[in-house]
Design an enzyme around this catalytic site. Structure first.
Site, PDB file in Angstrom:
ATOM      1  CB  SER A 128      -0.907   0.017   1.236  1.00  0.00           C
ATOM      2  OG  SER A 128      -1.664   1.209   1.226  1.00  0.00           O
ATOM      3  CE  LYS A 182      -3.083  -2.465  -0.272  1.00  0.00           C
ATOM      4  NZ  LYS A 182      -3.864  -2.273  -1.419  1.00  0.00           N
ATOM      5  CG  HIS A 185      -4.932  -1.080   3.736  1.00  0.00           C
ATOM      6  ND1 HIS A 185      -5.203  -0.511   2.503  1.00  0.00           N
ATOM      7  CD2 HIS A 185      -4.094  -0.222   4.359  1.00  0.00           C
ATOM      8  CE1 HIS A 185      -4.564   0.640   2.397  1.00  0.00           C
ATOM      9  NE2 HIS A 185      -3.880   0.836   3.515  1.00  0.00           N
ATOM     10  CG  ASN A 186      -7.322  -1.789  -0.639  1.00  0.00           C
ATOM     11  OD1 ASN A 186      -6.329  -1.579   0.031  1.00  0.00           O
ATOM     12  ND2 ASN A 186      -7.296  -1.809  -1.945  1.00  0.00           N
ATOM     13  CD  GLU A 189      -7.596   2.758  -0.271  1.00  0.00           C
ATOM     14  OE1 GLU A 189      -6.508   2.278   0.083  1.00  0.00           O
ATOM     15  OE2 GLU A 189      -8.005   2.715  -1.443  1.00  0.00           O
TER      16      GLU A 189
END
Ligand code: 6PG
Length: 470
Positions: A128, A182, A185-186, A189
Site C-alpha cells: 500500500s 490488504k 485495509h482497502n 480505505e
C-alpha cells in the site's frame, strides 16, 4: 552485470518505482517487461544504480541469483496466472514468487498451494501507498511460507516505510493472509474516504463553505487527533486550481466514483464470516449509487426539497461537532476492520497479530493515521481483544464523542443532507451497545411464517408455535 539479488516483473509505474526503491538500498535488481517502452523508461531512470532491464524473460531469469526472488507487479486476475505459467518452466525449486498486486486472497490461496506442490514459494503481498509509497517506502503485508520469508525480510525491511525507525512490514501469516489483510485495509480505505466525503458535503451544503474554507478546515483537523494521510491529501485537493485559472479541479470532476473491487470483497467477506462491517458496506454502496447519475437526476427532479436553510445556526459549534463525528466514525471503521481480521484469523487459521498489523499500517499506507498508534498500543496490551470498543482507553475517547456525533447526524438528517456512513457508524455503535436487540421479533416472525423455530431465554431446546392458535 549479472546475478541480480532481486527481480521485478511488470515495469509499469508501480514496478519501476519499487525497483528503484530497492536499488536505492543497494540491492542489485533486474526488471522485465514485455513492453519495450517500459524497459526503455527504466533504462532512462536507473542512472548509476545496480539495475538491469530486460525485454526477454529468459535473459531476465538467468540474470537472477538463486534462489530467485521475483516480484510480480502486474494487474490482479488472469494476468497473474499467465505470468506464473510463463515463469514456471524457467524456475528452480526453492525460488520465490511474490505477487505484490491487489489479488483476491482466495486466488492467492490456490496459487500458493499449487506452487508449493511444485517446490516454489509464493508470497501474496499487499503493498500500500500508491506510486509515492512504492518509490519512497510502502507498507507491506507479505503472506506465505514463514521460513521462506527470511529470504525476503532484509530487502522488504529496507524498502518499507519507517515509523520510529521501525519498518512498516511484517510477516502476516500463511497462504492468502497477506492479501486478506490488504483487502481489509482497502475496505477501511473505502469507508474513511466516504466519511471524509460526507463531511465535505456537510460543509458545502450545510454551512455553504467555499473550497478554500473547506481546505482550511481539513488542514486544521489534520493537525490534531484526526491526523491522517487521507485528510492531508483532501486538504490539498481543495486548494488545487487548474493551472492559470481560478477554477478548482475538484468542482469539475464527475461525481461518479469508480473502484477496482477490493472494497466489495471486504464487504462480501464480512457477510461470509458474519462479522458486520456496515460502514464499509455503505461506502461500497455509495460508490455504486454515485454511478446512477441519470437516476439521481430523475429522483432529484421529483423530490427537490432544497436543503433547509439555515440548517446549522452556529458554524463554529457545528464544525467542532463534525470533527468529533468524523473521529468517532473513523474509530468505529477501524474497529469493524479489526473485528473482521479477528474472525478471519480464527476461521482461516491465519493466526494474525493485530498489534503487528496496526503497527505496519502506521506508515506508508493509504489508511495511516494518528489513531493507528492507539490501535497498536491497545492490541500490544491485549493481543486477544475481540473488539476495539472493549478497550478502556478507546472507551474513554468514544464516550466524549457520542453527543457531538448524535448532534451531527440529527442536524444533517433534518437538513436532508445525506450522511449514510456517519449515520451507519452511529447506528452500529447503538446496536452494539444494545443488550437486548429486537431480533427476538425476527425469530418470532420466522417461526410464524416458516416454522423455523426459536430459542427461549433460560430454557434449553428449540421451539415452534402455531401463532394464530389454529
Ligand atoms: C493502496 C490502495 C491501492 C488501491 C487504490 C484504488 O493501498 O495503495 O489501496 O492498492 O488500488 O486505492 O482502489 P479502488 O480503485 O478500488 O478505489
Amino acid at each position: 552485470m549479472q546475478n541480480s539479488q532481486f527481480g521485478i516483473i511488470g515495469l509499469g509505474t508501480m514496478g519501476r518505482n519499487l525497483l528503484l526503491n530497492i536499488a536505492d538500498h543497494n540491492f542489485s535488481c533486474a526488471g522485465y517487461d514485455k513492453n519495450a517502452d517500459q524497459v526503455n523508461l527504466l533504462n532512462q531512470e536507473k542512472e548509476n544504480r545496480p539495475v538491469q532491464a530486460f525485454n526477454s524473460l529468459e535473459q531476465f531469469i538467468s540474470a537472477l541469483q538463486q534462489p530467485r526472488s521475483i516480484v510480480l507487479l502486474v494487474p490482479a486476475g488472469k494476468i497473474v496466472d499467465d505470468v506464473i505459467a510463463e515463469l514456471e518452466p524457467l524456475l528452480s525449486r526453492g525460488d520465490i514468487i511474490v505477487d505484490a498486486g491487489n489479488s483476491y486472497f482466495k486466488d492467492t490461496e490456490l496459487r500458493a498451494k499449487k506452487l508449493s506442490e511444485k517446490g516454489f514459494h509464493f508470497f501474496g503481498t499487499g503493498v500500500s501507498g500508491g506510486e509515492e509509497g512504492a518509490r519512497k517506502g510502502p507498507s507491506m503485508m507479505p503472506g506465505g511460507d514463514k521460513k521462506a520469508y527470511e529470504i525476503l525480510k532484509e530487502v522488504f525491511e529496507a524498502i518499507a516505510a519507517k515509523v520510529d525507525d521501525e519498518p512498516c512490514v511484517t510477516y502476516i501469516g500463511p497462504g492468502g493472509a497477506g492479501h486478506y489483510v490488504k483487502m481489509v485495509h482497502n475496505g477501511i480505505e473505502y469507508a474513511l474516504m466516504q466519511l471524509i466525503a460526507e463531511t465535505y458535503e456537510a460543509m458545502k451544503k450545510g454551512l455553504h463553505l467555499n473550497n478554500a474554507e473547506i481546505a482550511t478546515v481539513y488542514k486544521k483537523w489534520n493537525e490534531g487527533r484526526l491526523q491522517s494521510f487521507l485528510l492531508e491529501i483532501t486538504a490539498d485537493i481543495f486548494q488545487y486550481k487548474n493551472p492559470g485559472t481560478d477554477d478548482f479541479l475538484v468542482d469539475q470532476i464527475k461525481d461518479q466514483a469508480r473502484s477496482k473491487g477490493t472494497g466489495k470483497w471486504t464487504s462480501e467477506e464480512s457477510m461470509e464470516l458474519e462479522v458486520p462491517a456496515p460502514i464499509i458496506d455503505m461506502a461500497v454502496s455509495m460508490r455504486n449509487l454515485s454511478k446512477y447519475k441519470w437516476l439521481r437526476e430523475g429522483v432529484a427532479a421529483r423530490y427537490p426539497g432544497e436543503v433547509k436553510s439555515p440548517v446549522i445556526n452556529d458554524k463554529t459549534v457545528f464544525l467542532a461537532s463534525l470533527e468529533s463525528a468524523l473521529y468517532f466514525a473513523t474509530i468505529i471503521t477501524y474497529a469493524q476492520g479489526m473485528h473482521l481480521l479477528y474472525k478471519a484469523s480464527k476461521d482461516y487459521g491465519y493466526d494474525l497479530n493485530a498489534a503487528g498489523i496496526a503497527k505496519i499500517w502506521r506508515g506508508g499506507c493509504i489508511i495511516r493515521s494518528a489513531f493507528l498508534e492507539n490501535i497498536y498500543t491497545t492490541f500490544k496490551k491485549n493481543a486477544s481483544l475481540e473488539h476495539l470498543l472493549l478497550d478502556d482507553q478507546v472507551q474513554s475517547i468514544i464516550q466524549k464523542l457520542i453527543e457531538p456525533m448524535r448532534d451531527v447526524v440529527c442536524d444533517l438528517t433534518r437538513a436532508g443532507i445525506a450522511a449514510p456512513a456517519l449515520g451507519s457508524a452511529l447506528n452500529y455503535f447503538d446496536s452494539l451497545r444494545t443488550k437486548n436487540m429486537p431480533s427476538s421479533l425476527i425469530q418470532a416472525q420466522r417461526d410464524y411464517f416458516g416454522a423455523h423455530t426459536y430459542e427461549l431465554e433460560g430454557k434449553e431446546g428449540v421451539f415452534h408455535t402455531k401463532w394464530t392458535g389454529a
